[in-house]
Design an enzyme around this catalytic site. Structure first.
Site, PDB file in Angstrom:
ATOM      1  CD  GLU A 149      29.446  95.512  45.708  1.00 57.21           C
ATOM      2  OE1 GLU A 149      29.315  95.972  46.860  1.00 57.21           O
ATOM      3  OE2 GLU A 149      29.727  96.220  44.725  1.00 57.21           O
ATOM      4  CE1 TYR A 198      25.602  98.258  48.245  1.00 60.44           C
ATOM      5  CE2 TYR A 198      26.865  96.332  48.919  1.00 60.44           C
ATOM      6  CZ  TYR A 198      26.758  97.493  48.187  1.00 60.44           C
ATOM      7  OH  TYR A 198      27.776  97.878  47.381  1.00 60.44           O
ATOM      8  CG  ASP A 201      26.509 101.769  50.388  1.00 61.18           C
ATOM      9  OD1 ASP A 201      25.801 102.735  50.037  1.00 61.18           O
ATOM     10  OD2 ASP A 201      27.719 101.690  50.096  1.00 61.18           O
TER      11      ASP A 201
END
Length: 361
Positions: free
Chosen positions: A49, A132, A150
């Site tokens: 991520e 996020y 996102d």
DNA sequence: AAGACGGGGGC
DNA sequence: GCCCCAGTCTT
């Protein structure tokens, strides 16, 4: 447009259960076989991520594989040398991501017994973990119903719900988080969130979305009104400022090259580069004097070998590259040193200076 | 709220 | 050339 409607009211008109089912079913059928999907190790989800922030999947894949190869567990990364981590990140950009990740991983090793936290508060306290990434780790690694909003999710949901708030504004993300909170299923939040992002990447693309292949076309208000090309609304950014430099590709009598480490903060922090003179401080005529003042070394026979234009998100470097030889003097700069051609390979360089490096061989 | 912070790829 | 991308931190 639905300027005067609240997102919440829009959602009330929306068949959430059918949407969940159609999206998850599609995701489970067509999802890409990505290296970070092989298991749900929270550490690997976390690394992926961070790498995926502002970075395309195709770019990340080789970096992720090399990174996990080198640092297979959270403890391996926590124990690593920072320069080694930066070297593994070399070319990926936004290098503070790497530094923050290792900082946070050390925190988890020390304070959480090397187990990635599974609460919103604990995750949010970690360096580099924003709204996020926090939601992505909670939903993907721990299957908890938290939004992970996102750019993909904002694009998809702006079209599905015909939301015309400006996604360039920082507050707009919260509107979409509120949407996702309402729609995300308790049963499979992981596939739901990943499905939204996968849909944004493969079908609901920024330009020319493939609406005829879309699994949630029936739920999409933008499609039914022919508005998919006009959403999301995003105001434009500013132009980059240009900065001019002279770079010095210098060899000493032993055949070693002069490099220096950039400051520990700011642009390309702690990466290495060939010495550069801002042309705001000197010019081609006085470059030799400028160099001797800053580095304590005299140079000879400077020859221009290249001009490099390197574009960042917020500025542009225009670098005239000069090759030459050190003839005398003692190095006075703390952060500079001479290294062999071979040793150069182990230092992390920004891409702009990798272009300069090409002139050595 | 706006700017700093990389680099690559699509058109 | 402009836009976009699985954003976060600092000011």
């Amino acid at each position: 447009m639905v300027k005067d409607q609240r997102a919440k009211n829009i959602i009330c008109d929306f068949d959430q259960e059918q949407f969940q089912h159609d999206l998850i079913d599609w995701f489970q059928t067509v999802q890409r076989d990505l290296p970070w999907r092989k298991d749900k190790d929270p550490y690997k989800v976390w690394v992926s991520e961070i790498m995926l922030q502002q970075t395309k999947v195709d770019t990340v894949i080789p970096y992720f594989n090399r990174f996990i190869d080198k640092f297979p567990t959270l403890d391996d990364l926590a124990a690593a040398d920072e320069q080694e981590v930066l070297k593994a990140w070399e070319g990926l950009g936004y290098y503070s991501r790497a530094r923050n990740l290792q900082n946070a991983v050390k925190e988890v090793a020390a304070e959480y017994n090397s187990k990635v936290p599974d609460t919103s508060e604990e995750l949010a306290s970690l360096k580099g973990v924003g709204p996020y990434t926090k939601g992505a780790i909670l939903s993907i690694a721990y299957n908890l119903p938290e939004p992970a909003v996102d750019g993909n999710v904002m694009r998809v949901m702006s079209r599905v719900l015909l939301i015309d708030d400006d996604i360039a504004k920082s507050k707009t993300r919260r509107i979409f988080e509120d949407c996702v909170k309402e729609v995300i299923p308790e049963t499979n939040p992981s596939d739901f969130n990943q499905g939204l992002m996968e849909l944004g990447a493969l079908v609901c693309t920024p330009t020319k979305p493939s609406c005829l292949l879309c699994p949630v076309q029936n739920h999409c208000r933008a499609f039914s009104e022919g508005m998919q090309q006009d959403l999301p609304i995003k105001t434009k950014g500013k132009k980059q400022k240009s900065v001019k430099y002279m770079a010095f590709l210098l060899v000493d009598t032993d055949g070693n090259y002069l490099i220096e480490q950039r400051p520990d903060k700011g642009l390309l922090a702690s990466l290495w580069q060939f010495p550069m003179a801002p042309l705001a401080e000197t010019d081609e005529e006085h470059a030799g004097n400028w160099f001797t003042q800053v580095y304590g070394l005299k140079i000879d026979s400077l020859v221009k070998v290249d001009t490099i234009k390197h574009v960042f998100s917020h500025l542009i470097w225009e670098i005239d590259v000069f090759a030459g030889a050190i003839v005398s003097g003692g190095l006075t700069s703390e952060r500079a040193k001479f290294v062999s051609r071979k040793e150069l390979e182990s230092y992390p360089f920004p891409v702009s200076h990798q272009k300069i490096l090409k002139h050595i061989d």
